[in-house]
Design an enzyme around this catalytic site. Structure first.
Site: not given
Ligand code: GRF
Length: 210
Positions: A18, A70, A96, A98, A112, A114, A146, A179
């Site tokens: 999403s 890895r 994963r 990195l 990223n 979060h 990081t 997000e």
């Molecule tokens: C989101 O909540 C993001 O913050 C986290 O993983 C989820 C991914 O959701 N890192 P999507 O695949 O973008 O819908």
């Protein structure tokens, strides 16, 4: 800016996608001036792959099962990204960690998103952990990647109030809405505004001259 002069961005996913969709939509709207040049998934069945194909974005699957260690998986990722001349890498639900080699190949060029106000609740299940901890405010964070999990310099954060009647899924849904707004906005700023990192602090202001 003509399409082939736009900064080339890759999105790494593992699932639903999403946030990838939010980036696709922002590019389509013109609020994110970038070319989504590649979507990489570590899982062949990630639903986000279909979103990318629908938007005409090239996709590849790089499965960790095909690499003995890895570091070799990381190298395969780096090679694919370099082959596609990627300038900025956006992790969007990429499950994963990195390694250093990957991060060094794209210094300060991996972002990223979060679902918590970092440094609180890094790692998986951030929304559940926040709810169980009893915090009154959680939120979403865009940060540089990081090798330490969810620990890189913070680019943008927005708070979400935790309600008394929240469940994990209601809180996660409100955070996800945030997000989808802040990720494309943060990517646009990193690509098109001057910024610097001092210590851990990311700042967009022009450097002071006096
Ligand atoms: C989101 O909540 C993001 O913050 C986290 O993983 C989820 C991914 O959701 N890192 P999507 O695949 O973008 O819908």
């Amino acid at each position: 800016m003509s399409d082939d002069r736009l900064p080339r961005v890759a999105v790494l996913i593992s699932g639903r996608g999403s946030n990838l969709q939010a980036l696709i939509d922002a590019v389509a709207r013109g609020s994110l001036k970038a070319r989504l040049a590649l979507v990489v998934s570590n899982k062949a069945n990630a639903a986000g792959l279909a979103r990318a194909r629908e938007a005409g974005v090239e996709t590849i699957v790089i499965s960790p099962h095909d690499y003995p260690e890895r570091a070799a998986f990381d190298r395969a990722l780096v090679e694919a990204l370099q082959l596609h001349r990627i300038e900025l890498v956006c992790l969007a639900g990429f499950m994963r960690l990195l390694g250093r080699e990957f991060c060094e190949a794209f210094p300060n060029r991996v972002l990223n998103i979060h679902p918590s106000l970092l440094p609180a609740f890094p790692g998986v299940d951030a929304q559940r952990l926040a709810l169980e901890h009893g915090v009154k405010v959680s939120g979403a964070t865009v940060h540089f990647v990081t090798p330490e999990l969810d620990a890189g310099p913070i680019v943008q954060q927005v708070a979400v109030t935790v309600r008394e009647d929240d469940t994990v899924s209601s809180l996660a849904a409100r955070i996800l809405d945030v997000e989808h707004v802040i990720y494309p906005a943060a990517v646009q700023r990193i690509l098109h505004e001057p910024w610097r990192i001092e210590g851990r602090r990311v700042s967009f202001a022009a450097p002071r001259t006096s």
